[in-house]
Design an enzyme around this catalytic site. Structure first.
Site, PDB file in Angstrom:
ATOM      1  N   ASP A  40       3.107  -4.452   8.184  1.00  0.00           N
ATOM      2  CA  ASP A  40       1.895  -3.673   7.993  1.00  0.00           C
ATOM      3  C   ASP A  40       0.729  -4.643   8.177  1.00  0.00           C
ATOM      4  O   ASP A  40       0.454  -5.476   7.303  1.00  0.00           O
ATOM      5  CB  ASP A  40       1.920  -3.058   6.585  1.00  0.00           C
ATOM      6  CG  ASP A  40       0.594  -2.397   6.225  1.00  0.00           C
ATOM      7  OD1 ASP A  40      -0.378  -2.530   6.988  1.00  0.00           O
ATOM      8  OD2 ASP A  40       0.543  -1.755   5.161  1.00  0.00           O
TER       9      ASP A  40
ATOM     10  N   CYS B  14      -4.710   2.423  -3.616  1.00  0.00           N
ATOM     11  CA  CYS B  14      -3.461   2.965  -3.031  1.00  0.00           C
ATOM     12  C   CYS B  14      -2.297   2.030  -3.284  1.00  0.00           C
ATOM     13  O   CYS B  14      -1.450   1.815  -2.394  1.00  0.00           O
ATOM     14  CB  CYS B  14      -3.605   3.240  -1.541  1.00  0.00           C
ATOM     15  SG  CYS B  14      -4.782   4.524  -1.176  1.00  0.00           S
TER      16      CYS B  14
ATOM     17  N   HIS C  81       0.871  -1.178   0.000  1.00  0.00           N
ATOM     18  CA  HIS C  81       0.000   0.000   0.000  1.00  0.00           C
ATOM     19  C   HIS C  81       0.915   1.237   0.000  1.00  0.00           C
ATOM     20  O   HIS C  81       2.007   1.191   0.557  1.00  0.00           O
ATOM     21  CB  HIS C  81      -0.832  -0.054   1.285  1.00  0.00           C
ATOM     22  CG  HIS C  81      -1.916   0.952   1.399  1.00  0.00           C
ATOM     23  ND1 HIS C  81      -1.680   2.268   1.743  1.00  0.00           N
ATOM     24  CD2 HIS C  81      -3.258   0.849   1.240  1.00  0.00           C
ATOM     25  CE1 HIS C  81      -2.829   2.915   1.797  1.00  0.00           C
ATOM     26  NE2 HIS C  81      -3.801   2.081   1.494  1.00  0.00           N
TER      27      HIS C  81
ATOM     28  N   LYS D   3     -10.654  -0.808  10.481  1.00  0.00           N
ATOM     29  CA  LYS D   3     -10.833  -2.003   9.643  1.00  0.00           C
ATOM     30  C   LYS D   3     -11.184  -3.230  10.485  1.00  0.00           C
ATOM     31  O   LYS D   3     -11.342  -4.321   9.958  1.00  0.00           O
ATOM     32  CB  LYS D   3      -9.556  -2.277   8.844  1.00  0.00           C
ATOM     33  CG  LYS D   3      -9.239  -1.189   7.808  1.00  0.00           C
ATOM     34  CD  LYS D   3      -8.013  -1.556   7.023  1.00  0.00           C
ATOM     35  CE  LYS D   3      -7.379  -0.387   6.319  1.00  0.00           C
ATOM     36  NZ  LYS D   3      -8.061   0.011   5.096  1.00  0.00           N
TER      37      LYS D   3
HETATM   38  N1  PMP Z   1      -1.716  -0.767   4.560  1.00  0.00           N
HETATM   39  C1  PMP Z   1      -2.639  -1.560   4.024  1.00  0.00           C
HETATM   40  C2  PMP Z   1      -2.262  -2.950   3.579  1.00  0.00           C
HETATM   41  C3  PMP Z   1      -3.948  -1.107   3.893  1.00  0.00           C
HETATM   42  O1  PMP Z   1      -4.877  -1.892   3.346  1.00  0.00           O
HETATM   43  C4  PMP Z   1      -4.282   0.192   4.336  1.00  0.00           C
HETATM   44  C5  PMP Z   1      -5.695   0.734   4.208  1.00  0.00           C
HETATM   45  N2  PMP Z   1      -6.291   0.515   2.972  1.00  0.00           N
HETATM   46  C6  PMP Z   1      -3.274   0.968   4.912  1.00  0.00           C
HETATM   47  C7  PMP Z   1      -2.010   0.455   5.002  1.00  0.00           C
HETATM   48  C8  PMP Z   1      -3.546   2.345   5.410  1.00  0.00           C
HETATM   49  O2  PMP Z   1      -4.460   2.307   6.458  1.00  0.00           O
HETATM   50  P1  PMP Z   1      -5.047   3.661   7.033  1.00  0.00           P
HETATM   51  O3  PMP Z   1      -5.666   4.376   5.871  1.00  0.00           O
HETATM   52  O4  PMP Z   1      -6.041   3.236   8.050  1.00  0.00           O
HETATM   53  O5  PMP Z   1      -3.894   4.411   7.601  1.00  0.00           O
END
Ligand code: PMP
Length: 416
Positions: free
Chosen positions: A199, A368, A122, A225
């Site tokens: 992560d 992302c 991400h 989440k």
């Molecule tokens: N890492 C991963 C694998 C994610 O799926 C996400 C959220 N889509 C994030 C980081 C970022 O999370 P947040 O937007 O809650 O900071």
């Protein structure tokens, strides 16, 4: 085994309709829905003991402090942390990773050093490292992917070198659903003398996670989440590592003593929590952890394996006719409840819009993960992601709506 019918009753939003159709919520990788118990924890805080925490001597403040710190203990237990010392409360995964980049990495990375990551991160686990690498004269290296979008570890030995200071990777990909072998990779990275950041944004809500067993140095995850509110996340840091880290936000709460010209730092982990923290959401995330524990993480996983298998089978016909490409490992034990797919016939955004009219919420776009989209050679994908309340009937509705959209768009093309 989960009683999905009973679980669904705990989530008020699941009884609403969208465009006159029952909501089919399949966007859990973006954010999950919240059970009544979590919503009630927020209401209770604001209705009965709203006050600022730490150092207050009045009853409300002590009650709020107790509940806040009780949540921290719940988070520690939930991820198998040996104590709360390394459980730093932040806004989300993104902030947790940036905290490590701004503090540990700036101090420990120098010219020529390497950060090893993967081709399925991400942006939140990529851009902070690009920045710190540029600043410190370090470089990024990448573990490539196999044709099934798992990590290709064939050349791991040459990727992990004495220059590698950090291995940073997701436990579960938010695009592919791939579950990465983080324990084995942590062992290998430690042998090479590197620290490891996991992560856990997609894994902690769905897989039983034990940082002591994984032996990782950092774990980042987001409350929203995993049935908690937005605005609260956790950075776990191994004790020996956090003791050697400087705070990067300075001000109230994080100090012990302050003079005109200097200050000393508060105990761990408060040293990393400057200013009034997110009290209500921390307490409500504690309620979410209670809820997940009451379901049992093994049951959560079992349900998601079953529904993912069901979904992969349901897509098979569309795959065989080459109308849809589904990404990620075929073996459901190697993946989580995230199914990304692509159809040449209909742009993912059009597909998302068509499904929305049926009350079906999925995510479309680059998720992302723009570099990964480039590697998959698609502009975007459509992604369905499951949680404890999703049912096989919902998967059927999804696949039928995808099929219908493809027919519709293929027909439109043929007519023009
Ligand atoms: N890492 C991963 C694998 C994610 O799926 C996400 C959220 N889509 C994030 C980081 C970022 O999370 P947040 O937007 O809650 O900071």
């Amino acid at each position: 085994m989960l009683d999905v019918k009973a679980v669904r009753k705990d989530f008020p939003i699941l009884s609403r309709e969208v465009y006159g159709k029952p909501l089919v919520y399949l966007d859990n990788a973006a954010t999950s829905q919240k059970p009544a118990q979590v919503i009630q924890a927020l209401v209770d805080y604001y209705e009965s003991y709203n006050s600022n925490i730490h150092r207050g001597v009045h009853a409300l403040s002590m009650e709020a402090t107790d509940r806040y710190e009780e949540s921290r203990r719940k988070f520690a237990a939930f991820i198998g942390a040996p104590s709360t010392t390394g459980v730093v409360l932040v806004r989300n995964t993104t902030e947790a990773i940036n905290l490590v980049a701004q503090t540990w990495a700036r101090r420990n990375l120098g010219p020529g050093d390497e950060i090893l990551t993967t081709h399925m991160e991400h942006h939140s686990n990529l851009v902070p490292w690009q920045q710190v690498a540029q600043e410190r004269g370090a470089s990024l290296r990448f573990i490539p992917l196999t044709h099934e979008q798992a990590l290709d570890l064939t050349n791991l030995d040459s990727l992990l070198t004495p220059r590698t200071k950090l291995l940073t990777l997701n436990h579960m990909s938010n695009v592919l659903g791939t579950i990465n072998p983080v324990k084995e990779l942590t062992e290998a990275a430690h042998r090479a003398g590197a620290r490891v950041l996991i992560d856990g944004a997609q894994s902690v809500p769905h897989l039983k996670t034990d940082v002591t067993d994984l032996d990782c140095d950092f774990l980042a995850f987001s409350g929203h989440k995993m049935m908690g509110p937005t605005g609260i996340g956790v950075l776990y840091v191994k004790q020996e590592v956090i003791e050697d880290m400087d705070p990067f936000l300075h001000g109230g709460e994080m100090v012990l003593q302050v003079w005109d010209d200097r200050a000393t730092w508060n105990d761990l982990p408060m040293r990393f929590e400057a200013g009034t923290p997110n009290i209500a959401d921390t307490i409500a995330l504690g309620a979410a952890v209670d809820y997940l524990e009451s379901l049992g993480m093994d049951n959560v996983r079992e349900h998601e394996v079953a529904i993912t298998e069901y979904a992969l089978n349901a897509f098979r016909e569309l795959e065989e006719s080459e109308e849809v490409r589904v990404y990620g490992p075929r073996d459901v034990t190697q993946r989580g409840g995230i199914v990304s797919f692509y159809s040449e016939a209909v742009h993912p955004h059009d597909l998302g819009t068509m499904l929305d009219r049926e009350g079906i919420a999925i995510r479309t776009g680059h998720h992302c993960a723009m570099p990964l989209m480039g590697r998959l050679a698609v502009p975007a994908t459509a992604r369905a992601s499951f949680y404890v309340y999703n049912t096989e009937e919902e998967v059927d509705l999804l696949v039928a709506a995808v099929r219908e959209s493809i027919r519709y768009f293929s027909g439109t093309r043929a007519r023009t």
